[in-house]
Design a protein around this motif. Structure first.
Motif, mmCIF file in Angstrom:
data_model
loop_
_atom_site.group_PDB
_atom_site.id
_atom_site.type_symbol
_atom_site.label_atom_id
_atom_site.label_comp_id
_atom_site.label_asym_id
_atom_site.label_seq_id
_atom_site.Cartn_x
_atom_site.Cartn_y
_atom_site.Cartn_z
ATOM 1 N N GLN A 127 0.900 -1.166 -0.056
ATOM 2 C CA GLN A 127 -0.132 -0.067 0.051
ATOM 3 C C GLN A 127 0.957 1.182 -0.060
ATOM 4 O OE1 GLN A 127 -2.055 -1.320 3.511
ATOM 5 N NE2 GLN A 127 -4.095 -1.120 2.431
ATOM 6 N N ALA A 128 1.879 1.385 0.736
ATOM 7 C CA ALA A 128 3.075 2.320 0.745
ATOM 8 C C ALA A 128 3.498 2.598 -0.535
ATOM 9 C CB ALA A 128 3.728 2.120 2.042
ATOM 10 N N ASP A 129 3.716 1.431 -1.136
ATOM 11 C CA ASP A 129 4.420 1.336 -2.469
ATOM 12 C C ASP A 129 3.486 2.111 -3.535
ATOM 13 O OD1 ASP A 129 7.096 0.398 -1.853
ATOM 14 O OD2 ASP A 129 6.375 -1.629 -2.437
ATOM 15 N N LYS A 130 2.399 1.737 -3.403
ATOM 16 C CA LYS A 130 1.453 2.279 -4.431
ATOM 17 C C LYS A 130 1.244 3.877 -4.357
ATOM 18 C CE LYS A 130 -3.833 2.294 -4.621
ATOM 19 N NZ LYS A 130 -5.197 1.327 -4.104
ATOM 20 N N TYR A 131 1.397 4.356 -3.096
ATOM 21 C CA TYR A 131 1.415 5.556 -2.842
ATOM 22 C C TYR A 131 2.564 6.589 -2.662
ATOM 23 C CZ TYR A 131 -3.790 5.150 -2.070
ATOM 24 O OH TYR A 131 -5.070 4.603 -2.378
ATOM 25 N N LYS A 132 3.569 5.726 -2.835
ATOM 26 C CA LYS A 132 5.254 6.190 -3.217
ATOM 27 C C LYS A 132 5.253 6.921 -1.984
ATOM 28 C CE LYS A 132 5.433 6.582 -8.113
ATOM 29 N NZ LYS A 132 4.171 5.974 -8.175
ATOM 30 N N VAL A 133 4.940 6.236 -0.587
ATOM 31 C CA VAL A 133 5.289 6.895 0.633
ATOM 32 C C VAL A 133 6.800 6.430 1.063
ATOM 33 C CG1 VAL A 133 4.521 6.803 2.836
ATOM 34 C CG2 VAL A 133 2.846 6.899 1.254
ATOM 35 N N PRO A 134 7.654 7.540 1.560
ATOM 36 C CA PRO A 134 8.884 7.111 2.115
ATOM 37 C C PRO A 134 8.690 6.423 3.106
ATOM 38 C CG PRO A 134 8.912 9.145 1.203
ATOM 39 C CD PRO A 134 7.761 8.941 0.976
ATOM 40 N N ARG A 135 9.610 5.450 3.752
ATOM 41 C CA ARG A 135 9.428 4.767 4.829
ATOM 42 C C ARG A 135 10.718 4.672 5.747
ATOM 43 N NH1 ARG A 135 7.198 0.725 1.102
ATOM 44 N NH2 ARG A 135 7.461 2.605 0.107
ATOM 45 N N ILE A 136 10.758 4.572 7.152
ATOM 46 C CA ILE A 136 11.870 4.309 7.892
ATOM 47 C C ILE A 136 11.493 2.855 8.477
ATOM 48 C CG2 ILE A 136 13.177 6.360 8.030
ATOM 49 C CD1 ILE A 136 11.885 6.512 10.928
ATOM 50 N N CYS A 137 11.985 1.995 8.862
ATOM 51 C CA CYS A 137 11.822 0.776 9.582
ATOM 52 C C CYS A 137 12.300 0.769 11.061
ATOM 53 C CB CYS A 137 12.411 -0.624 8.599
ATOM 54 S SG CYS A 137 11.858 -0.344 7.075
ATOM 55 N N PHE A 138 11.343 0.027 11.823
ATOM 56 C CA PHE A 138 11.647 -0.084 13.151
ATOM 57 C C PHE A 138 11.604 -1.461 13.646
ATOM 58 C CE2 PHE A 138 10.288 0.235 17.969
ATOM 59 C CZ PHE A 138 11.547 0.593 18.448
ATOM 60 N N ILE A 139 12.883 -2.335 14.159
ATOM 61 C CA ILE A 139 12.457 -3.736 14.320
ATOM 62 C C ILE A 139 12.282 -3.557 15.780
ATOM 63 C CG2 ILE A 139 13.456 -5.848 14.562
ATOM 64 C CD1 ILE A 139 13.395 -4.683 11.433
ATOM 65 N N ASN A 140 11.075 -4.174 16.267
ATOM 66 C CA ASN A 140 10.821 -4.021 17.799
ATOM 67 C C ASN A 140 10.743 -5.227 18.263
ATOM 68 O OD1 ASN A 140 9.363 -2.550 20.055
ATOM 69 N ND2 ASN A 140 7.449 -3.236 19.056
ATOM 70 N N LYS A 141 10.616 -5.305 19.796
ATOM 71 C CA LYS A 141 10.825 -6.518 20.522
ATOM 72 C C LYS A 141 11.979 -7.091 20.555
ATOM 73 C CE LYS A 141 5.490 -7.193 19.714
ATOM 74 N NZ LYS A 141 4.486 -8.421 19.869
ATOM 75 N N MET A 142 13.024 -6.458 20.351
ATOM 76 C CA MET A 142 14.415 -7.082 20.625
ATOM 77 C C MET A 142 14.600 -7.673 22.088
ATOM 78 S SD MET A 142 15.264 -6.518 17.817
ATOM 79 C CE MET A 142 16.928 -7.435 18.005
#
Length: 700
Positions: A127-142
């Motif tokens: 969905q984010a690709d569809k609207y060309k939305v820039p993203r950052i990623c958060f790996i949670n629950k470490m």
């Protein structure tokens, strides 16, 4: 760029509009609650398991411990204004993610550090690709047993095809997780286990991991310098880039969707959230970065209109969500793209061609509101009391008419019959259902033409449960609810033409109209389309609209079992008008509907069923019974992969009609140890044997 004065440019440079998105239970709401607490927006940390979070404010959310509706808030962090939307993770509420991403500039994708990319992670990423939305990623629950940072990063690369660039690495794992190393600043951030995570120390990297961290840091730097030619030359010349140079280059990569920085932490244990907020400011776009949006002239759809990010330009705003508030009435969530919306002014809705008076404007914090006098370009807020505006509608200046691209909503796949317990409840029930349907475009209302029953359709079992529960609680309706049933669809399989003539008294006057329509099947997912090949000057825009309306209404009831038709194109190929005085919209609408039905009779209609994509996580010893059970449900197993920590991930698809009660059956098969997730894949033709059984069951 637009003619913004320096003060306004500065104001927008301090603004970030982003969403938090993820698979269910990855920790979106927990992360958002920490952002609220550390920014000073709330004075205590709400917990999902306690049912006291700020963002999950609905009773149903607090009882079930899941996010159902996207909640918006605004916080301040280091002189920046952050407009944040916390979105649901359950696939049944994917429309909430869709319409949020439509108006957001950026997103934080949260992943479970034990499972990495999960099925709904893939859905929201697409969905984010569809609207060309820039993203950052958060790996949670470490902090969880089985947490694996490297596996999680690799799953983003392999399953989402994203250029994941770690800019942090964890210090310790599972119960020994104490903090993170910032690879750009080359510093360690360490939290203790006391307090609520407000305080942390910034120190040198612990000696026991320094060598390993340096290897990863060099790899990260080499990936980042690729986004800036001058920095690449400097690096190849032997000079190490400064942290600010690296951030600037990485920001270029993020805004161009070529890089997705990866951070890590444990929101529940209050570790790693503050650097995540800093990263949102450093890397996610401002409204200026996202730039102008393109709309079109409603009268000439081929004519593009550029809407600049300019406070002084004519107003252009998009209503992306409708909510009913028991005290304020209808709330229309809007993103302002151009101009300044002011309380008291009048704007136009090009779709309905109605003018809307802007009575009150509010900024949102979950279910509380603060009144404001204006919303500027780049702002997200809400308008109270709009009468003619729905989800996806544009609001614009009455003298500068422009329509933004609307949203496409998924087809509901499951339905229930609802019947008021008394005639006194009937009107109240219909009002409540219509309000729910206006709020949530992924649910539909229709009357069964044969039984007269009111049918409520939705995206899944949980979605319908929530809708019915809201009908009872919020609208105080007493009603009987039938068993959940599959929402089938109908589609034609070959091209056909039809013609119909209306020549009779209508509304006391003799009316004549003839319409010729050709139908052709479209690929799955194309929806209903209509085109006009008639160049007759007597065919006015009003009559053309009536013909299209008749065609679309007729497509709502298919010939096999009265289900809606999909993936169909109608083309108007001919008309006849004998006397303009005896020509009306009503006559042409009726003729269009009759011509459509005539063509459908010749087009070999098929009955379609919803096919669901499944991902089942099972211990090794139960894989055989799980696959055998899927085969018995007409399922197709596509792949099996070893699960981190043991067991198998089975990817499959199966018809929705065979999956009722699957959660209970899977628990029985696996002694409660297997789990699954499911999302809609497509509509497909039903095999003849099953089709005949279904039609007998439906009494057709």
């Amino acid at each position: 760029m637009s003619a913004l004065d320096p003060q306004n440019v500065g104001e927008l440079q301090w603004t970030r509009n982003f969403g938090i998105m993820a698979h269910i239970d990855a920790g979106k709401t927990t992360t958002t609650e920490r952002i609220l607490f550390y920014s000073g927006k709330s004075h205590k940390i709400g917990e999902v398991h306690d049912g006291d979070t700020v963002m999950d404010w609905m009773e149903q959310e607090q009882e079930r411990g899941i996010t159902i509706t996207a909640a918006a808030t605004t916080v301040a962090w280091k002189d920046h204004r952050l407009n944040i939307i916390d979105t649901p993770g359950h696939v049944d509420f994917t429309i909430e993610v869709e319409r949020s991403l439509r108006v957001l500039d950026g997103a934080i994708a949260v992943f479970d550090g034990v499972n990495g990319v999960e099925p709904q992670s893939e859905t929201v990423w697409r969905q984010a690709d569809k609207y060309k939305v820039p993203r950052i990623c958060f790996i949670n629950k470490m902090d969880r047993v089985g947490a694996d940072f490297v596996m999680s990063v690799n799953s983003i690369k392999e399953k989402l095809f994203g250029n994941a660039i770690p800019i942090q690495v964890p210090i310790g794992l599972e119960d020994s997780f104490i903090g993170v190393v910032d690879l750009i600043e080359n510093k360690a951030y360490i939290w203790d286990n006391f307090g609520k995570g407000e305080d942390f120390s910034v120190t040198e990297i612990p000696a026991d991991i320094a060598n390993e961290v340096e290897k990863v840091r060099i790899q990260t730097i080499e990936q980042i310098v690729e986004f800036d030619d001058a920095l690449m030359e400097k690096y190849l010349g032997g000079d190490l880039p400064t942290p600010q140079e690296l951030k600037s280059a990485l920001r270029k990569g993020v805004l161009s969707l070529k890089a997705f920085p990866v951070l890590c932490g444990s929101a529940f244990k209050n570790k790693g959230v503050q650097p995540l907020i800093d990263a949102a400011i450093d890397y996610l776009p401002t409204p200026i970065d996202r730039g102008a949006v393109t709309g079109h002239d409603p009268e000439k759809p081929e004519k593009d209109i550029i809407c600049k990010v300019d406070f002084e330009a004519p107003v252009v705003a998009l209503a992306f969500k409708i909510a009913t508030d028991p005290f304020a009435g209808t709330l229309s969530f809007v993103r302002v793209y151009s101009g300044t919306v002011k309380a008291g002014e009048t704007l136009l809705n090009p779709r309905t061609e109605k003018r809307e008076r802007i009575q009150r404007l509010v900024k949102l914090h979950a279910n509380s509101r603060s009144e404001v006098q204006l919303l500027k370009a780049g702002d997200i807020g809400a308008v109270v009391g709009l009468k003619f505006t729905g989800t996806g509608d544009t609001l614009c200046d009455v003298k500068h008419i422009v329509a933004l691209e609307s949203m496409i909503f998924p087809e509901p796949v499951i339905s229930v019959a609802i019947e008021a317990k008394s005639s006194g409840d009937l009107e109240k029930m219909m009002v409540g259902l219509e309000k729910l349907a206006k709020e949530d475009p992924s649910c539909r209302l229709r009357q069964d033409p044969e039984t007269g029953q009111t049918l409520l359709s939705g995206m899944g079992e949980l979605h319908l449960e929530i809708l019915v529960d809201r009908l009872f609680r919020e609208h105080k309706v007493q009603a009987n609810v039938g068993k959940q049933q599959v929402s089938y669809r109908e589609a034609i399989s070959q091209k056909a033409s039809g013609s119909a003539t209306v020549d009779r008294l209508m509304a006391g006057e003799l009316q004549f109209a003839r319409v010729d329509i050709t139908l052709e099947p479209l690929p799955r997912g194309s929806g209903i389309q209509f085109s006009n090949l008639v160049k007759n000057p007597q065919l006015t825009a009003v009559l053309a609209k009536a013909i299209e309306s008749g065609f679309r209404e007729s497509a709502e009831v298919g010939p096999i079992a009265s289900y809606s038709m999909i993936d169909l194109k109608g083309t108007l190929t001919g008309i006849e008008i004998r006397d303009p005085q005896s020509t009306s919209e009503m006559a042409f609408k009726a003729a269009s509907s009759l011509a459509m039905r005539e063509a459908v009779k010749k087009a070999q209609t098929q009955l379609l069923e919803p096919i669901m994509r499944l991902e089942v996580a099972s211990p090794d010893e139960f894989v055989g019974p799980v696959i055998g059970d899927l085969n018995s449900r007409r399922g197709k197993v596509h792949s099996m992969n070893v699960k981190a920590g043991g067991g198998q991930i089975i990817s499959a698809e199966a018809p929705l009609g065979s999956l009722f009660g699957y959660a209970t059956d899977l628990r029985s098969l696996s002694q409660g140890r297997a789990s699954f997730s499911m999302e809609f894949k497509s509509y497909e033709a039903i095999p003849t044997k099953q089709r005949d059984e279904i039609l007998v069951h439906l009494g057709r």
